[in-house]
Motif scaffolding. Structure first.
Motif, mmCIF file in Angstrom:
data_model
loop_
_atom_site.group_PDB
_atom_site.id
_atom_site.type_symbol
_atom_site.label_atom_id
_atom_site.label_comp_id
_atom_site.label_asym_id
_atom_site.label_seq_id
_atom_site.Cartn_x
_atom_site.Cartn_y
_atom_site.Cartn_z
ATOM 1 N N LEU A 121 15.126 -8.888 -101.890
ATOM 2 C CA LEU A 121 13.725 -8.453 -101.806
ATOM 3 C C LEU A 121 13.618 -6.946 -102.019
ATOM 4 C CD1 LEU A 121 12.602 -10.677 -98.803
ATOM 5 C CD2 LEU A 121 11.729 -10.819 -101.149
ATOM 6 N N GLY A 122 14.586 -6.201 -101.519
ATOM 7 C CA GLY A 122 14.589 -4.758 -101.733
ATOM 8 C C GLY A 122 14.737 -4.401 -103.201
ATOM 9 N N VAL A 123 15.619 -5.116 -103.893
ATOM 10 C CA VAL A 123 15.798 -4.880 -105.332
ATOM 11 C C VAL A 123 14.509 -5.171 -106.088
ATOM 12 C CG1 VAL A 123 16.980 -5.694 -107.411
ATOM 13 C CG2 VAL A 123 18.287 -5.261 -105.326
ATOM 14 N N LYS A 124 13.874 -6.296 -105.769
ATOM 15 C CA LYS A 124 12.624 -6.645 -106.449
ATOM 16 C C LYS A 124 11.543 -5.590 -106.194
ATOM 17 C CE LYS A 124 13.289 -11.672 -106.541
ATOM 18 N NZ LYS A 124 12.808 -12.977 -106.044
ATOM 19 N N CYS A 125 11.467 -5.102 -104.967
ATOM 20 C CA CYS A 125 10.483 -4.059 -104.654
ATOM 21 C C CYS A 125 10.732 -2.800 -105.488
ATOM 22 C CB CYS A 125 10.547 -3.706 -103.162
ATOM 23 S SG CYS A 125 9.581 -4.781 -102.088
ATOM 24 N N GLU A 159 6.956 -7.135 -99.489
ATOM 25 C CA GLU A 159 7.180 -6.531 -98.170
ATOM 26 C C GLU A 159 6.850 -7.523 -97.071
ATOM 27 O OE1 GLU A 159 6.607 -4.650 -94.453
ATOM 28 O OE2 GLU A 159 4.961 -5.525 -95.628
ATOM 29 N N SER A 160 5.807 -8.309 -97.259
ATOM 30 C CA SER A 160 5.456 -9.347 -96.281
ATOM 31 C C SER A 160 6.553 -10.405 -96.202
ATOM 32 C CB SER A 160 4.120 -10.001 -96.654
ATOM 33 O OG SER A 160 3.062 -9.067 -96.569
ATOM 34 N N ASP A 161 7.130 -10.760 -97.358
ATOM 35 C CA ASP A 161 8.247 -11.707 -97.366
ATOM 36 C C ASP A 161 9.423 -11.143 -96.570
ATOM 37 O OD1 ASP A 161 6.805 -13.426 -98.952
ATOM 38 O OD2 ASP A 161 7.814 -12.871 -100.822
ATOM 39 N N ALA A 162 9.702 -9.855 -96.757
ATOM 40 C CA ALA A 162 10.802 -9.225 -96.029
ATOM 41 C C ALA A 162 10.536 -9.209 -94.525
ATOM 42 C CB ALA A 162 11.019 -7.794 -96.547
ATOM 43 N N ASP A 198 9.498 -1.610 -96.562
ATOM 44 C CA ASP A 198 8.363 -0.893 -95.949
ATOM 45 C C ASP A 198 8.051 0.373 -96.726
ATOM 46 O OD1 ASP A 198 7.949 -2.700 -93.913
ATOM 47 O OD2 ASP A 198 9.060 -1.553 -92.408
ATOM 48 N N ARG A 199 9.102 1.122 -97.042
ATOM 49 C CA ARG A 199 8.881 2.394 -97.731
ATOM 50 C C ARG A 199 8.409 2.163 -99.159
ATOM 51 N NH1 ARG A 199 8.541 4.036 -94.325
ATOM 52 N NH2 ARG A 199 10.288 5.092 -93.350
ATOM 53 N N CYS A 200 8.872 1.100 -99.793
ATOM 54 C CA CYS A 200 8.348 0.750 -101.124
ATOM 55 C C CYS A 200 6.853 0.468 -101.032
ATOM 56 C CB CYS A 200 9.076 -0.465 -101.686
ATOM 57 S SG CYS A 200 10.756 -0.143 -102.276
ATOM 58 N N GLU A 201 6.437 -0.212 -99.972
ATOM 59 C CA GLU A 201 5.013 -0.467 -99.778
ATOM 60 C C GLU A 201 4.249 0.841 -99.584
ATOM 61 O OE1 GLU A 201 2.249 -3.521 -97.197
ATOM 62 O OE2 GLU A 201 3.795 -2.383 -96.125
ATOM 63 N N ASP A 202 4.848 1.796 -98.881
ATOM 64 C CA ASP A 202 4.216 3.111 -98.708
ATOM 65 C C ASP A 202 3.996 3.784 -100.067
ATOM 66 O OD1 ASP A 202 4.229 2.800 -95.951
ATOM 67 O OD2 ASP A 202 6.055 3.990 -95.650
#
Length: 215
Positions: A121-125, A159-162, A198-202
């Motif tokens: 999920l982090g990679v996709k973000c 991010e919600s999935d994470a 979270d930070r990707c969402e920011d």
């Protein structure tokens, strides 16, 4: 008019954003390879080194952006937006490196399914973030602005999935892991990996602000 011509202008901020996003994706991919090959010490060291190299390269871009801000009078978007965007992007790269370093420091022995899922999920973000950043230079085009906003929405969903994976991982950890030391180790890793999203969402929220104010 002459005064305007003499003012220092900077047209490379978007290029530097793109470069930083690429370095962050490089770090994310290297970290994913580290997780996938964790049982091989040589490969683990190799990919940890690649994470470090990508993070240092991202740091240099961040430094270049902040230095350019001090030398530039006219910027393509608001100065505070540039400052917040590049520094929050850099937080993502830092967290990826922190995750790799924490695994080594805590001597984590086994990659759980939850670590693998949070890493994916982090990679996709990070990849979606790179796509959104690439659009910033052309957000005056309504179609590009709309595409950027949709990409940011996708980052929000990831991010919600994470978040859901994180809650499930914590529940499983405290219910099934008898070794307190392992609980402490894995809890720290899960939290770091979830914070990457979270930070990707920011960053996505900052990009949305730039798009809405400048398109």
């Amino acid at each position: 008019m002459l005064f305007g011509k003499l003012l220092p202008r900077e047209g490379s901020f978007f290029e530097m954003f793109n470069l930083h996003a690429q370095r962050t994706v490089d770090a994310a991919h290297a970290f994913a390879r580290l997780v996938a090959n964790y049982n091989d010490p040589a490969l683990r060291e190799k990919y940890a080194r690649e994470v470090d190299e990508a993070e240092r390269a991202a740091d240099r871009v961040t430094h270049d952006v902040n230095r350019a801000l001090h030398k530039t009078f006219i910027t393509p978007i608001d100065r505070e937006q540039i400052h917040s965007l590049i520094n929050t992007m850099d937080d993502v790269a830092d967290l990826i490196q922190d995750s790799a370093e924490t695994m080594a420091l805590y001597d984590v022995r086994v990659m759980t399914d939850e670590i693998t899922r949070l890493t994916e999920l982090g990679v996709k973000c990070c990849e979606r973030l790179q796509e959104a950043v690439k659009m910033l230079e052309k957000i005056a085009d309504p179609r590009t602005a709309e595409a950027a906003l949709k990409t940011c929405e996708e980052i929000d969903r990831l991010e919600s999935d994470a978040d859901r994976v994180m809650r499930s991982a914590m529940s499983k950890l405290f219910r099934e892991e008898p070794d307190v030391r392992e609980v402490i180790k894995l809890k720290a890793i899960y939290e770091l990996l979830e914070t990457i999203t979270d930070r990707c969402e920011d960053v996505a929220n900052l990009i949305e602000g730039v798009v809405l104010e400048n398109s």
